[in-house]
Motif scaffolding. Structure first.
Motif, PDB file in Angstrom:
ATOM      1  N   MET A 252      -2.454  -5.397 -17.869  1.00 11.04           N
ATOM      2  CA  MET A 252      -1.245  -6.199 -17.948  1.00 11.04           C
ATOM      3  C   MET A 252      -0.887  -6.759 -18.917  1.00 11.04           C
ATOM      4  N   PRO A 253       1.548  -6.336 -18.329  1.00 14.81           N
ATOM      5  CA  PRO A 253       1.912  -6.994 -19.802  1.00 14.81           C
ATOM      6  C   PRO A 253       2.135  -8.549 -19.845  1.00 14.81           C
ATOM      7  N   VAL A 254       1.950  -8.431 -21.460  1.00 13.58           N
ATOM      8  CA  VAL A 254       2.078  -9.613 -22.152  1.00 13.58           C
ATOM      9  C   VAL A 254       3.699  -9.599 -22.166  1.00 13.58           C
ATOM     10  N   PHE A 255       4.262 -11.415 -21.544  1.00 12.57           N
ATOM     11  CA  PHE A 255       5.699 -11.772 -21.471  1.00 12.57           C
ATOM     12  C   PHE A 255       5.345 -12.782 -22.424  1.00 12.57           C
ATOM     13  N   THR A 256       6.559 -12.357 -23.948  1.00 12.68           N
ATOM     14  CA  THR A 256       7.292 -12.690 -24.935  1.00 12.68           C
ATOM     15  C   THR A 256       8.244 -14.651 -24.295  1.00 12.68           C
ATOM     16  N   ASN A 257       7.884 -15.250 -25.259  1.00 12.71           N
ATOM     17  CA  ASN A 257       8.812 -16.043 -24.396  1.00 12.71           C
ATOM     18  C   ASN A 257      10.229 -16.186 -24.020  1.00 12.71           C
ATOM     19  N   SER A 258      11.246 -15.283 -24.646  1.00 10.31           N
ATOM     20  CA  SER A 258      12.087 -14.994 -24.771  1.00 10.31           C
ATOM     21  C   SER A 258      12.046 -14.458 -23.063  1.00 10.31           C
ATOM     22  N   GLN A 259      11.742 -13.739 -22.396  1.00  9.04           N
ATOM     23  CA  GLN A 259      11.632 -12.627 -21.509  1.00  9.04           C
ATOM     24  C   GLN A 259      10.909 -13.704 -20.265  1.00  9.04           C
ATOM     25  N   GLN A 260      10.585 -14.888 -20.406  1.00 15.31           N
ATOM     26  CA  GLN A 260      10.173 -15.781 -19.499  1.00 15.31           C
ATOM     27  C   GLN A 260      11.031 -16.728 -19.038  1.00 15.31           C
ATOM     28  N   VAL A 261      11.481 -16.750 -20.205  1.00 20.24           N
ATOM     29  CA  VAL A 261      13.276 -17.849 -19.855  1.00 20.24           C
ATOM     30  C   VAL A 261      13.922 -16.914 -19.497  1.00 20.24           C
ATOM     31  N   THR A 262      14.219 -15.309 -19.421  1.00 20.45           N
ATOM     32  CA  THR A 262      14.766 -14.180 -18.611  1.00 20.45           C
ATOM     33  C   THR A 262      14.423 -14.024 -17.418  1.00 20.45           C
ATOM     34  N   LEU A 263      13.349 -14.409 -17.111  1.00 25.66           N
ATOM     35  CA  LEU A 263      12.710 -14.360 -15.794  1.00 25.66           C
ATOM     36  C   LEU A 263      13.039 -16.212 -15.036  1.00 25.66           C
ATOM     37  N   VAL A 264      12.793 -17.004 -15.374  1.00 20.40           N
ATOM     38  CA  VAL A 264      13.307 -18.220 -14.699  1.00 20.40           C
ATOM     39  C   VAL A 264      14.734 -17.918 -14.325  1.00 20.40           C
ATOM     40  N   LEU A 265      15.937 -17.792 -15.971  1.00 25.58           N
ATOM     41  CA  LEU A 265      17.459 -17.550 -15.107  1.00 25.58           C
ATOM     42  C   LEU A 265      17.355 -16.352 -14.027  1.00 25.58           C
ATOM     43  N   GLN A 266      16.592 -14.853 -13.938  1.00 26.91           N
ATOM     44  CA  GLN A 266      17.137 -14.594 -12.413  1.00 26.91           C
ATOM     45  C   GLN A 266      16.880 -15.007 -11.537  1.00 26.91           C
ATOM     46  N   SER A 267      15.405 -15.629 -11.794  1.00 28.81           N
ATOM     47  CA  SER A 267      14.865 -16.183 -10.331  1.00 28.81           C
ATOM     48  C   SER A 267      15.748 -17.607  -9.822  1.00 28.81           C
ATOM     49  N   LEU A 268      16.157 -17.752 -11.073  1.00 31.47           N
ATOM     50  CA  LEU A 268      17.140 -19.394 -10.389  1.00 31.47           C
ATOM     51  C   LEU A 268      18.484 -18.465  -9.515  1.00 31.47           C
ATOM     52  N   LEU A 269      19.178 -16.904 -10.624  1.00 33.47           N
ATOM     53  CA  LEU A 269      20.251 -16.563  -9.129  1.00 33.47           C
ATOM     54  C   LEU A 269      19.286 -16.041  -8.450  1.00 33.47           C
ATOM     55  N   LEU A 270      18.216 -15.920  -8.437  1.00 34.53           N
ATOM     56  CA  LEU A 270      17.475 -15.200  -6.714  1.00 34.53           C
ATOM     57  C   LEU A 270      17.712 -15.925  -6.047  1.00 34.53           C
ATOM     58  N   GLY A 271      17.346 -17.594  -6.114  1.00 37.23           N
ATOM     59  CA  GLY A 271      17.495 -19.024  -5.041  1.00 37.23           C
ATOM     60  C   GLY A 271      19.018 -18.741  -4.918  1.00 37.23           C
ATOM     61  N   VAL A 272      19.992 -18.362  -5.835  1.00 33.98           N
ATOM     62  CA  VAL A 272      21.384 -18.575  -4.961  1.00 33.98           C
ATOM     63  C   VAL A 272      22.190 -17.859  -4.393  1.00 33.98           C
ATOM     64  N   GLY A 273      20.584 -16.618  -5.210  1.00 38.73           N
ATOM     65  CA  GLY A 273      21.545 -15.527  -3.456  1.00 38.73           C
ATOM     66  C   GLY A 273      20.774 -15.988  -2.376  1.00 38.73           C
ATOM     67  N   ILE A 274      19.363 -16.323  -2.011  1.00 39.94           N
ATOM     68  CA  ILE A 274      19.045 -16.527  -0.822  1.00 39.94           C
ATOM     69  C   ILE A 274      19.868 -17.623   0.100  1.00 39.94           C
ATOM     70  N   GLY A 275      20.205 -19.184  -1.304  1.00 42.01           N
ATOM     71  CA  GLY A 275      21.526 -19.847   0.076  1.00 42.01           C
ATOM     72  C   GLY A 275      22.709 -19.525   0.585  1.00 42.01           C
ATOM     73  N   ALA A 276      23.322 -18.039  -0.684  1.00 39.28           N
ATOM     74  CA  ALA A 276      24.191 -17.812   0.669  1.00 39.28           C
ATOM     75  C   ALA A 276      23.567 -17.324   1.550  1.00 39.28           C
ATOM     76  N   VAL A 277      22.839 -15.883   1.259  1.00 38.66           N
ATOM     77  CA  VAL A 277      22.734 -15.761   2.427  1.00 38.66           C
ATOM     78  C   VAL A 277      22.462 -16.188   4.231  1.00 38.66           C
ATOM     79  N   TYR A 278      21.340 -18.096   3.363  1.00 40.32           N
ATOM     80  CA  TYR A 278      21.535 -18.672   4.434  1.00 40.32           C
ATOM     81  C   TYR A 278      22.801 -19.244   5.124  1.00 40.32           C
ATOM     82  N   ASP A 279      23.456 -19.288   3.734  1.00 40.07           N
ATOM     83  CA  ASP A 279      24.895 -19.783   4.583  1.00 40.07           C
ATOM     84  C   ASP A 279      25.751 -18.724   5.559  1.00 40.07           C
ATOM     85  N   MET A 280      25.880 -17.123   5.186  1.00 43.46           N
ATOM     86  CA  MET A 280      26.374 -16.270   5.505  1.00 43.46           C
ATOM     87  C   MET A 280      25.937 -16.411   7.337  1.00 43.46           C
ATOM     88  N   LEU A 281      24.484 -16.868   7.620  1.00 46.93           N
ATOM     89  CA  LEU A 281      23.635 -16.370   8.491  1.00 46.93           C
ATOM     90  C   LEU A 281      23.906 -17.850   9.279  1.00 46.93           C
TER      91      LEU A 281
END
Length: 152
Positions: A1-30
């Motif tokens: 199991m890989p261990v995530f560093t703090n910078s990788q976890q911050v990157t993961l948080v920002l990526q999941s924030l963008l994922l949420g924005v994309g999900i909102g955009a899909v909702y608006d399209m539908l």
């Protein structure tokens, strides 16, 4: 199991924030499709099912690719936060743009359909069977231009 560093976890948080924005955009399209076509309860249920299938597939792939298959609770929370940010900041503008785009596409479709109907009536008027028989009789005769050159 890989261990995530703090910078990788911050990157993961920002990526999941963008994922949420994309999900909102899909909702608006539908939602724009639902509003434009005035779907009934069956159409709304179909579009809702499509939305949740897209969300589940996106979260599953994000969990496999970005989070290396490790369950992380903050991914769901930050993607929900991204959706909240999207709905607070961009949703009205994006929905208005999508509705106008759908209206323009509907007008374009009506114009193309009208042009097609006009062309069909013109072809029917110009290419009547009587005119076609008249033209075929003309072409059956030998042309005086070609007779001089030895061509029938």
């Amino acid at each position: 199991m890989p261990v995530f560093t703090n910078s990788q976890q911050v990157t993961l948080v920002l990526q999941s924030l963008l994922l949420g924005v994309g999900i909102g955009a899909v909702y608006d399209m539908l939602r724009a499709l639902r509003l434009h076509f005035r779907c009934g309860w069956a159409g709304a249920a179909l579009l809702d099912t499509l939305f949740w299938a897209i969300v589940l597939a996106a979260l599953f792939e994000f969990g496999l690719i970005a989070a290396a298959g490790q369950p992380r609770g903050f991914v769901l929370l930050t993607s929900a936060g991204g959706m909240g940010l999207y709905f607070a900041a961009l949703s009205e503008t994006v929905l208005e743009v999508l509705m106008r785009l759908l209206q323009v596409l509907a007008k374009l479709r009506r114009a193309v359909y009208g042009l097609r109907m006009h062309c069909q009536t013109v072809v029917k008027q110009r290419c009547s069977p009587v005119k076609i028989r008249f033209l075929t009789k003309k072409f059956e005769k030998d042309s005086f231009l070609f007779r001089k050159k030895g061509i029938k």
